[in-house]
Structures are given as structure tokens and as C-alpha cells.
Motif scaffolding. Structure first.
Motif, PDB file in Angstrom:
ATOM      1  N   HIS A  97       0.730  -1.409  -0.023  1.00 42.44           N
ATOM      2  CA  HIS A  97       0.039   0.117   0.058  1.00 42.44           C
ATOM      3  C   HIS A  97       0.848   1.346  -0.100  1.00 42.44           C
ATOM      4  N   THR A  98       1.994   1.336   0.723  1.00 45.71           N
ATOM      5  CA  THR A  98       2.863   2.410   0.756  1.00 45.71           C
ATOM      6  C   THR A  98       3.395   2.795  -0.230  1.00 45.71           C
ATOM      7  N   ALA A  99       4.045   1.921  -1.237  1.00 51.89           N
ATOM      8  CA  ALA A  99       4.565   2.150  -2.474  1.00 51.89           C
ATOM      9  C   ALA A  99       3.759   3.048  -3.338  1.00 51.89           C
ATOM     10  N   SER A 100       2.438   2.719  -3.121  1.00 55.87           N
ATOM     11  CA  SER A 100       1.499   3.480  -4.230  1.00 55.87           C
ATOM     12  C   SER A 100       1.444   4.886  -3.796  1.00 55.87           C
ATOM     13  N   MET A 101       1.360   5.095  -2.662  1.00 49.68           N
ATOM     14  CA  MET A 101       0.930   6.694  -1.932  1.00 49.68           C
ATOM     15  C   MET A 101       2.246   7.221  -1.446  1.00 49.68           C
ATOM     16  N   ALA A 102       3.530   6.581  -1.328  1.00 51.51           N
ATOM     17  CA  ALA A 102       4.608   7.530  -0.832  1.00 51.51           C
ATOM     18  C   ALA A 102       5.756   7.822  -1.815  1.00 51.51           C
ATOM     19  N   GLY A 103       5.456   7.921  -3.166  1.00 55.05           N
ATOM     20  CA  GLY A 103       6.203   8.004  -3.962  1.00 55.05           C
ATOM     21  C   GLY A 103       7.224   9.360  -3.852  1.00 55.05           C
ATOM     22  N   SER A 104       7.869   9.760  -4.890  1.00 56.21           N
ATOM     23  CA  SER A 104       8.931  10.773  -4.686  1.00 56.21           C
ATOM     24  C   SER A 104       8.405  12.213  -4.355  1.00 56.21           C
ATOM     25  N   ASP A 105       7.122  12.521  -4.568  1.00 56.92           N
ATOM     26  CA  ASP A 105       6.507  13.740  -4.265  1.00 56.92           C
ATOM     27  C   ASP A 105       6.500  13.960  -2.887  1.00 56.92           C
ATOM     28  N   VAL A 106       5.844  12.845  -2.328  1.00 56.28           N
ATOM     29  CA  VAL A 106       5.712  13.141  -0.750  1.00 56.28           C
ATOM     30  C   VAL A 106       7.306  12.944  -0.117  1.00 56.28           C
ATOM     31  N   GLY A 107       8.168  12.136  -0.812  1.00 59.11           N
ATOM     32  CA  GLY A 107       9.495  12.274  -0.328  1.00 59.11           C
ATOM     33  C   GLY A 107      10.157  13.497  -0.512  1.00 59.11           C
ATOM     34  N   ALA A 108       9.865  14.209  -1.394  1.00 58.96           N
ATOM     35  CA  ALA A 108      10.315  15.530  -1.718  1.00 58.96           C
ATOM     36  C   ALA A 108       9.859  16.286  -0.519  1.00 58.96           C
ATOM     37  N   ASN A 109       8.595  16.422  -0.197  1.00 54.26           N
ATOM     38  CA  ASN A 109       7.964  17.298   0.755  1.00 54.26           C
ATOM     39  C   ASN A 109       8.736  16.758   2.190  1.00 54.26           C
ATOM     40  N   ALA A 110       8.914  15.785   2.418  1.00 50.05           N
ATOM     41  CA  ALA A 110       9.247  15.359   3.647  1.00 50.05           C
ATOM     42  C   ALA A 110      10.827  15.934   3.798  1.00 50.05           C
ATOM     43  N   LEU A 111      11.794  15.846   2.878  1.00 53.40           N
ATOM     44  CA  LEU A 111      13.043  16.009   2.880  1.00 53.40           C
ATOM     45  C   LEU A 111      13.070  17.661   2.859  1.00 53.40           C
ATOM     46  N   PHE A 112      12.203  18.216   2.109  1.00 53.42           N
ATOM     47  CA  PHE A 112      12.170  19.770   2.073  1.00 53.42           C
ATOM     48  C   PHE A 112      11.983  20.353   3.521  1.00 53.42           C
ATOM     49  N   ASP A 113      10.912  19.548   4.084  1.00 55.20           N
ATOM     50  CA  ASP A 113      10.413  20.076   5.564  1.00 55.20           C
ATOM     51  C   ASP A 113      11.433  19.979   6.568  1.00 55.20           C
ATOM     52  N   ARG A 114      12.419  18.920   6.460  1.00 57.57           N
ATOM     53  CA  ARG A 114      13.362  18.400   7.355  1.00 57.57           C
ATOM     54  C   ARG A 114      14.375  19.386   7.252  1.00 57.57           C
ATOM     55  N   LEU A 115      14.911  19.801   5.939  1.00 56.71           N
ATOM     56  CA  LEU A 115      15.731  20.786   5.584  1.00 56.71           C
ATOM     57  C   LEU A 115      15.684  22.247   5.985  1.00 56.71           C
ATOM     58  N   GLY A 116      14.348  22.538   5.651  1.00 52.89           N
ATOM     59  CA  GLY A 116      13.859  23.800   5.997  1.00 52.89           C
ATOM     60  C   GLY A 116      13.601  24.570   4.528  1.00 52.89           C
ATOM     61  N   ILE A 117      13.547  23.973   3.276  1.00 55.98           N
ATOM     62  CA  ILE A 117      13.160  24.473   2.133  1.00 55.98           C
ATOM     63  C   ILE A 117      11.806  24.536   1.979  1.00 55.98           C
ATOM     64  N   LEU A 118      11.360  25.767   1.728  1.00 61.51           N
ATOM     65  CA  LEU A 118      10.024  26.367   1.438  1.00 61.51           C
ATOM     66  C   LEU A 118       9.650  25.725  -0.166  1.00 61.51           C
ATOM     67  N   ARG A 119       8.708  24.943   0.033  1.00 59.09           N
ATOM     68  CA  ARG A 119       8.293  24.418  -1.404  1.00 59.09           C
ATOM     69  C   ARG A 119       7.017  24.977  -1.907  1.00 59.09           C
ATOM     70  N   VAL A 120       7.029  25.494  -3.046  1.00 61.80           N
ATOM     71  CA  VAL A 120       6.008  26.203  -3.854  1.00 61.80           C
ATOM     72  C   VAL A 120       5.586  25.356  -4.925  1.00 61.80           C
ATOM     73  N   ARG A 121       4.371  25.534  -5.619  1.00 60.53           N
ATOM     74  CA  ARG A 121       3.905  24.558  -6.663  1.00 60.53           C
ATOM     75  C   ARG A 121       3.977  25.339  -8.055  1.00 60.53           C
TER      76      ARG A 121
END
Length: 673
Positions: free
Chosen positions: A249-273
Motif C-alpha cells: 500500500h505504501t509504495a503506491s502512496m509514498a512516491g517521490s513527491d511526498v518524499g520531496a515534501n518530507a525532505l524539504f520540511d526537514r531541511l527547511g526548504i520552502l516548497r512552492v507549486r
């Protein structure tokens, strides 16, 4: 050592005293014209075998150039790099394509790096850069930059996007515009690290197609945090590697986009769309620097605009600061009793064209708990309308800024409703011009809405390169997790229908599961609540499988959770917390964090789930043992970290939460060989 070499070389490349342009044709002529147009005052040496007034080859150059633009084909580029490196050149922009981005270019890419040696190169397959601070442009096309004394740096992996961004008319001072291309040698993060250390650079904007070197990105963000310089990014593209592992189930929902969000949150990068939001957020970063989440105030002379602001802000998680009693009284004194005092405020037009009273209202709204006060007004078309009656707005907001010193913004709901000249004047006076309601709210929400507290110094857990993997069966997976402190039900294995019934006797009531299936529920491989030997054997007889897994049934659960960790090669390990069970995909109720996540972050993520009320006790039912849930999540992370990158995917679904336990009801582990 490498960082020092690259940083020194990049300074010479990005701030040259001498430039060589190698090649002919329109592209190289455009580079020479760009240098002239921006005001570069050093010698520009053209290298071409037949062009008038050009040096015939690199060897003829009077000295080693600081910066070079190589505008020849890919094979000739390699030869030029070798000659430039031998001559001691400072660095080069490689314009040609056809290297690692093509199937037959891998060997050429290796030859490119070998030819460059220690000399810094940007690209290949990129336009280069424009340095508006030092009046240098190694750029083979048009651009919209003008010399500035300070401003933001923008780096992209797309030359065309960089060109487009340079044409903005919204008051954003762009000090440096650069493209990274294929990043054969010098990556986007290395370029950014060099630039952010320049005291004239106020903030950094990134367009990222792929993160690349995670360690380099983390070093960049550590330095940005130390220097208190915001970094805003637009991330595009999705990693196939993270999506192809759709075994859970996870692989279909936690692809690279949520990975990018999680990484940017951790590092302090403000992500815009969007590119629009990138520009708007960078203007805020340039004016006001790093900003913690907070509240805003909004005012306009239209109820319709106030409603748009309220709806748009709420949809993006923005919080409007309540008016204090002092603010309410002050507003009534200026506006009178007919105006309803609220935030967002519709202040009507009773005080229109009275800059002093307008400034007083703006100042009162800014004087409370709001961290940013946004004034909505669209200016008339200057080519068709008399705009004198709108001058009062700019006068009033300037007075309010001078008197309060607070962060103030002037927002036009349509992006074209504020002229470039007005935006520049506002920026010069410390007032944020915002163009377009949606883009503005997107940018403001990224800055002021609640977000995960950044921690760029925390060690990142990096997955091993993916080669071949194997799936552990449920028994092996639960044994491994039990050894790391997770609560696993009592269970037994059986190979025949008869032995399954006998194995169940000391465990009743039990769950019977078929072995060897990733999605057992969908395949009829799970039967719940069996209480007799015959019931177990009948259920086993109906299953098509090679063996059986019998375990005690946890019957007092108050919630079912999904707890999973997926190796995202582009961003690290992504922890997913969500509503679990057979309806996981239907509910789509998940939160994502980067591993390792702290207990505080885990608690906050659980509280953001829509099913969070179940954990506190819902409609008279007992509350879950939240401490047990947190221990389970932390233990799962500890297991992944202990495997030193070998885990490809791990999923517990469901984690059955009871008033006293958090039990691993099903588990899946895929590990790299």
C-alpha cells in the motif's frame, strides 16, 4: 577538500576579470552581446578559426581566461576543455547537449570530466549564468536582468525556465540567474552553496527536477540556516524508482513527491507549486528574511475581496489574527459604527482618498498579533484610465510601514493590476508587492502556515543503491520486528490443513492467513475470528497457498494504523503514518515524515490524521495507548536505521491499537540483497 576547490574555482568563473567565448554562430555572438549589454568591463576574447578579430585557437590566448563559454559541438567541447584546463582557465560553461542525458553519451560524459580535471564546469546542456551584481553574462540568449547591488539568486535545471523567470515584472531584484544543466561535475547544490555565502545574495530560489546529491543539499541548507537566508524551491518530476516498488500500500502512496515534501520540511526548504508563487515567495524572502509561521491580517475596501481572502486563506491553512479590544476601538474611531470590524476587514470606501486616515487603519490592523498585514487593491489600467484617485493607497501603505515597522504587503488580485514601477517603489520602501491572489496566497501560506520545524543538522538515513531485493514472509518479518521491540501477536506456522487446526488450539480466537501473498485480504487469504479447530481447517481448505500462518486475534482494537517506511532513492527514507486496514487506499488519510523522525514529529503527524479522534477515545469508546503507538513507530525506524540502508520497504498494516497495546497484525519487509 573538494568543496574548497569547487568554491574557489566558482568564484573565478562567476566573477571573472577576463572571458573567452569559444565558437561561432548566433549563440556565441549572443554571449558577446550579453557581456556588452550588462556592462562587463574586462577583455572578451573570441576564439574561432576563421572569424574576424578572433584568436584562431585556445593556445593563442594572451592569458588563461577566468571564465569561458564553450559553444561548439559535444566532441569539440571535450577538446576545448582539455586545452583550457592545461592553460589554467578558471572555469567553463558547456553549452552543448548530447552527453549523459542521451543513451550514447555516457562515455562522452566521462571524457568531459576527465578533460576538465580540477577546472570547474557548469553544464553541459545549459545556457550558463547572468551575474547582475558583477555585470557578467555568459548567456547565449535574451534575458531580463539589469545590474543590481543586492538581490536573490535563482538556479534552475532548465535554461528556458531561467530565461522566463528573468522576464518577471514584479519588482523582484534578481542578483544572479544560473542554470545547472546535466550537472556533470558541479551540482545545483554546490553552485547554490557558493552563491549563498555572498553577502549581497539575500535569498535563494531553486527549480529542481531531481535532487541529486542529498549530502550536498543538506550542507547547503545547513549553511543557509547559519546565514539566516531563506531557500524557496519549485520541485517538478517524479522518481520512477520510488513508484516501481508497488508491492505494498505504501509504495503506491509514498512516491517521490511526498518524499520531496518530507525532505524539504526537514531541511527547511520552502516548497512552492508554481513559478508565480516562487517569485512571490522570493520577494518576501528578499525583504523580510527567514520567517516563522504566524498569523496574518487582511483588509480591503470590498466585501467580495475580503471573502476571497478569507476562503483562500482558510483553504491553505492560514490563520487570521483576531482583533484585540484596542484594535476594535481604534478602528471604530476612524471608520465609524457602520463598518463591521473583523479580520479580514472590509473597511468600505468612507475614508478613500484620505491617505492619513487610510494609513491609520492600515497601522491599526498591523499593530496586533498579525505577522504580516495584507492590503488588497487592484490598480486601474494606466493606458486607459486616470489613476490619480488610487495614489492614496501607495501613500497610505508607505506611511503605515514607516510608522509601524511591521511587515506590510499590497496585493492585487490580478497579477497584471500592479505596474513594474509601482512594485519597484514598494520594494524600495520595504513593502511587499504581491501579484495575483492565488499565487500570493500560495506563497504566503508556505511562509506563514504551520509547518514542520526544520532540522537540517539531523543525520539523513540514506538507502543503499537498488539492485536486487527479496521479500521476507510474514513470519520472518514479524520475528525481525519483534526482536527490535515491536509487539507481535503469538503465532504458529503450519504446512497442512490439519496442522493448521492443531496449531490454533492454544491461541483461540485466531486469525488464519495464507502464506506468500503481499495483499492477502484482496486474495481471500485472511479469515478472522476463528474459534474451533474445524473452523480453522475449513478456512484453510479454501485457501490456495503453500502454507498457513496462525496467530492470536487482537479483538479490543480501537483503531487500525498504517505505519510504513519506503526507501525513496531521491530523498531518503520516507515514514508514512495513516489510517490502516483494508481501506487504506480508500481513506487516503496519511502523513509523511523523513526518517529519522522525532517523537514530537510523530505525535504531531498522528494528530493531523483525520482518524486522530479515534486515538483519543471517540463516542464513548476507550482511548488508544498512544505511547505504545509512538514506541512502535520509533522501533520501526530504529530497525530500518540498524539495517544501514538495506531495507527497501517495510510496512505494518494494520498496527492494531488497543487501550493497552499497539500490535503488529501484519507486516511486510523487502530488503536489498
Amino acid at each position: 577538500m573538494r568543496e574548497r576547490i569547487v568554491t574557489r574555482a566558482l568564484d573565478r568563473l562567476f566573477r571573472p576579470s577576463t572571458v573567452a567565448v569559444i565558437g561561432g554562430g548566433a549563440w556565441c555572438r549572443a554571449v558577446i552581446a550579453s557581456l556588452t549589454r550588462i556592462g562587463f568591463d574586462g577583455p572578451v576574447w573570441h576564439v574561432h578559426p576563421t572569424a574576424d578579430s578572433a584568436f584562431r585557437n585556445i593556445a593563442e590566448l594572451p592569458a588563461a581566461p577566468d571564465a569561458c563559454f564553450i559553444g561548439v559541438n559535444r566532441n569539440a567541447t571535450i577538446n576545448c576543455l582539455r586545452d583550457l584546463s592545461a592553460k589554467g582557465a578558471g572555469g567553463a560553461v558547456c553549452f552543448a547537449s548530447g552527453f549523459a542525458e542521451t543513451g550514447d553519451g555516457v562515455l562522452l560524459n566521462a571524457a568531459l570530466l576527465d578533460a576538465a580535471g580540477d577546472m570547474a564546469i557548469v553544464g553541459p546542456n545549459c545556457y550558463g549564468f547572468v551575474n547582475a551584481l558583477d555585470r557578467t553574462a555568459l548567456w547565449p540568449d535574451v534575458h531580463g536582468l539589469i545590474p543590481v547591488e543586492k538581490g536573490v539568486a535563482i538556479l534552475t535545471q532548465s535554461s528556458n525556465i531561467a530565461l522566463n523567470l528573468s522576464m518577471q515584472k514584479r519588482g523582484l531584484p534578481i542578483a544572479f540567474l544560473g542554470t545547472a544543466g546535466n550537472q556533470a561535475q558541479t551540482g545545483l547544490s554546490e553552485m547554490a552553496l557558493h552563491l549563498i555565502r555572498d553577502p549581497r545574495i539575500t535569498a535563494l530560489g531553486l527549480h529542481i527536477e531531481g535532487v541529486g546529491d542529498l549530502a550536498a543539499l543538506q550542507v547547503l541548507m545547513q549553511e543557509a540556516s547559519r546565514l539566516c537566508k531563506p531557500v524557496v524551491a519549485l520541485k517538478s518530476g517524479r522518481s520512477e524508482a520510488a513508484q516501481s516498488a508497488a508491492l505494498s500500500h505504501t509504495a503506491s502512496m509514498a512516491g517521490s513527491d511526498v518524499g520531496a515534501n518530507a525532505l524539504f520540511d526537514r531541511l527547511g526548504i520552502l516548497r512552492v507549486r508554481s513559478l508565480d508563487a516562487l517569485i512571490e515567495a522570493l520577494k518576501h524572502a528578499h525583504l523580510y528574511g527567514p520567517t516563522a509561521p504566524g498569523q496574518i491580517a487582511s483588509l480591503s475596501c470590498s466585501g467580495g475581496e475580503a471573502s476571497l481572502m478569507a476562503d483562500g486563506g482558510a483553504a491553505r491553512g492560514l490563520r487570521f489574527a483576531p482583533l484585540s479590544a484596542e484594535q476594535d476601538s481604534a478602528l471604530e474611531a476612524v471608520l465609524g459604527p457602520l463598518v463591521t470590524r473583523a479580520n479580514p476587514l472590509d473597511y468600505h470606501t468612507f475614508i478613500w482618498n484620505d491617505p492619513e486616515r487610510m494609513a491609520e487603519v492600515y497601522g491599526v490592523m498591523a499593530s496586533g498579533d498579525a505577522d504580516l498585514t495584507v492590503i488588497l487593491v487592484d490598480m486601474p489600467r494606466q493606458d486607459r484610465c486616470d489613476t490619480d484617485a488610487w495614489d492614496c493607497v501607495e501613500i497610505a501603505v508607505t506611511l503605515a510601514r514607516q510608522r509601524t515597522g511591521k511587515a506590510l504587503a499590497l496585493l492585487t488580485t490580478l497579477s497584471e493590476s500592479m505596474s513594474e514601477g509601482m512594485a519597484a517603489r514598494l520594494m524600495a520602501n520595504g513593502i511587499l508587492p504581491l501579484h495575483g491572489l492565488d499565487a500570493a496566497l500560495d506563497a504566503v501560506s508556505v511562509i506563514y502556515a504551520d509547518r514542520v520545524v526544520a532540522d537540517p543538522d539531523r543525520t539523513l538515513a540514506i538507502p543503499a543503491p537498488s539492485t536486487k531485493s527479496r521479500m521476507l514472509d510474514e513470519s520472518a518479518a514479524k520475528t525481525a520486528l519483534g526482536d527490535h521491540g515491536l509487539d507481535v501477536p503469538r503465532h504458529a506456522l503450519a504446512t497442512t490443513v490439519q496442522s493448521a487446526g492443531l496449531a490454533a488450539e492454544p491461541l483461540f480466537p485466531v486469525v488464519l492467513k495464507a502464506r506468500g501473498l503481499a495483499h492477502k485480504s484482496e486474495s481471500g487469504g485472511v479469515v478472522l475470528g476463528l474459534q474451533t479447530v474445524s473452523a480453522v481447517q475449513d478456512a484453510a481448505q479454501a485457501m490456495v497457498c503453500d502454507g498457513f500462518y496462525v496467530e492470536e486475534m487482537v479483538s479490543d482494537g480501537v483503531a487500525e494504523l498504517l505505519v510504513a517506511i519506503l526507501a525513496d532513492p531521491a530523498h531518503g527514507y520516507v515514514l508514512t503514518l495513516g489510517a490502516g486496514g483494508v481501506l487504506t487506499e480508500l481513506w487516503q488519510d496519511t502523513q509523511h515524515l523523513l526518517v529519522p523522525a522525532s517523537e514530537t514529529e510523530v505525535v504531531a503527524a498522528l494528530d493531523r490524521l483525520r482518524i486522530a479522534p479515534l486515538l483519543y477515545g471517540y463516542r464513548g469508546k476507550p482511548a488508544a495507548d498512544r505511547d505504545a503507538v509512538i514506541r512502535a513507530v520509533m522501533a520501526l525506524q530504529a530497525y530500518v536505521i540498524a539495517q544501514a540502508g538495506r531495507v527497501a520497504e517495510i510496512e505494518v498494516n494494520p498496527l492494531i491499537v488497543t487501550p493497552t497495546r499497539a500490535v503488529v497484525a501484519d507486516a511486510l519487509i523487502r530488503e536489498e540483497l
